[in-house]
Design a protein around this motif. Sequence first.
Motif, PDB file in Angstrom:
ATOM      1  N   ILE A 199       0.810  -1.227   0.000  1.00 16.88           N
ATOM      2  CA  ILE A 199       0.000   0.000   0.000  1.00 16.88           C
ATOM      3  C   ILE A 199       0.842   1.275   0.000  1.00 16.88           C
ATOM      4  O   ILE A 199       0.328   2.361  -0.191  1.00 16.88           O
ATOM      5  CB  ILE A 199      -0.963   0.046   1.219  1.00 16.88           C
ATOM      6  CG1 ILE A 199      -0.176  -0.036   2.527  1.00 16.88           C
ATOM      7  CG2 ILE A 199      -2.004  -1.050   1.127  1.00 16.88           C
ATOM      8  CD1 ILE A 199      -1.017   0.307   3.740  1.00 16.88           C
ATOM      9  N   TRP A 200       2.153   1.106   0.209  1.00 19.00           N
ATOM     10  CA  TRP A 200       3.031   2.270   0.389  1.00 19.00           C
ATOM     11  C   TRP A 200       2.929   3.295  -0.754  1.00 19.00           C
ATOM     12  O   TRP A 200       2.705   4.475  -0.522  1.00 19.00           O
ATOM     13  CB  TRP A 200       4.484   1.806   0.567  1.00 19.00           C
ATOM     14  CG  TRP A 200       5.426   2.953   0.818  1.00 19.00           C
ATOM     15  CD1 TRP A 200       6.114   3.677  -0.114  1.00 19.00           C
ATOM     16  CD2 TRP A 200       5.742   3.542   2.089  1.00 19.00           C
ATOM     17  NE1 TRP A 200       6.848   4.663   0.490  1.00 19.00           N
ATOM     18  CE2 TRP A 200       6.644   4.604   1.840  1.00 19.00           C
ATOM     19  CE3 TRP A 200       5.352   3.254   3.406  1.00 19.00           C
ATOM     20  CZ2 TRP A 200       7.164   5.388   2.864  1.00 19.00           C
ATOM     21  CZ3 TRP A 200       5.877   4.046   4.423  1.00 19.00           C
ATOM     22  CH2 TRP A 200       6.757   5.089   4.157  1.00 19.00           C
ATOM     23  N   GLU A 201       3.116   2.802  -1.979  1.00 19.88           N
ATOM     24  CA  GLU A 201       3.164   3.709  -3.113  1.00 19.88           C
ATOM     25  C   GLU A 201       1.886   4.541  -3.267  1.00 19.88           C
ATOM     26  O   GLU A 201       1.933   5.752  -3.428  1.00 19.88           O
ATOM     27  CB  GLU A 201       3.434   2.919  -4.400  1.00 19.88           C
ATOM     28  CG  GLU A 201       3.980   3.815  -5.515  1.00 19.88           C
ATOM     29  CD  GLU A 201       4.224   3.046  -6.804  1.00 19.88           C
ATOM     30  OE1 GLU A 201       4.617   1.866  -6.726  1.00 19.88           O
ATOM     31  OE2 GLU A 201       3.998   3.631  -7.873  1.00 19.88           O
ATOM     32  N   LEU A 202       0.764   3.852  -3.151  1.00 20.58           N
ATOM     33  CA  LEU A 202      -0.523   4.528  -3.295  1.00 20.58           C
ATOM     34  C   LEU A 202      -0.788   5.482  -2.126  1.00 20.58           C
ATOM     35  O   LEU A 202      -1.220   6.617  -2.312  1.00 20.58           O
ATOM     36  CB  LEU A 202      -1.639   3.483  -3.387  1.00 20.58           C
ATOM     37  CG  LEU A 202      -2.967   3.972  -3.959  1.00 20.58           C
ATOM     38  CD1 LEU A 202      -2.808   4.338  -5.425  1.00 20.58           C
ATOM     39  CD2 LEU A 202      -4.029   2.894  -3.801  1.00 20.58           C
ATOM     40  N   ALA A 203      -0.477   5.016  -0.922  1.00 21.85           N
ATOM     41  CA  ALA A 203      -0.768   5.801   0.286  1.00 21.85           C
ATOM     42  C   ALA A 203       0.095   7.057   0.386  1.00 21.85           C
ATOM     43  O   ALA A 203      -0.323   8.061   0.953  1.00 21.85           O
ATOM     44  CB  ALA A 203      -0.584   4.934   1.533  1.00 21.85           C
ATOM     45  N   THR A 204       1.318   6.997  -0.165  1.00 22.31           N
ATOM     46  CA  THR A 204       2.213   8.153  -0.028  1.00 22.31           C
ATOM     47  C   THR A 204       2.126   9.112  -1.219  1.00 22.31           C
ATOM     48  O   THR A 204       2.773  10.144  -1.216  1.00 22.31           O
ATOM     49  CB  THR A 204       3.684   7.701   0.119  1.00 22.31           C
ATOM     50  OG1 THR A 204       4.054   6.915  -1.023  1.00 22.31           O
ATOM     51  CG2 THR A 204       3.892   6.894   1.395  1.00 22.31           C
TER      52      THR A 204
END
Length: 114
Positions: A46-51
């Motif tokens: 989820i990192w890429e989308l969340a950041t």
Amino acid sequence: MHELSIVTSIIKTSEKEITDKNERVLEIFLEIGKLSGIEIASLNFIWELATKGTVLQDSKVTIAQPEGKAKCLDCDFEYHLEKIYDSCTKCNSPFKSIISGKEFKINKLVISNR
Ligand SMILES: [Zn+2]
């Protein structure tokens, strides 16, 4: 969803470190213990989308994962802890103090223009 709230808190903490709107985080170093209950795979997922659109967009992420270690309260033996409820590997006592593995923190932020 657990991991999403974790990423959100990492973003909030990082934003506090940014004092100028032209600055952004180039690199972030996290420490997430193997007993912390945080799944690195889900976090990465989820990192890429969340950041996206935050100060952490496109920053390089390095995650250190300290092994679980405990000291037995009955025989003082220090042993490797695979799961948080593992018993002493020497005397089988369930009473212990956790030495490492529960960490969850930001070790370092590398910020641009500094
Ligand atoms: Zn023991």
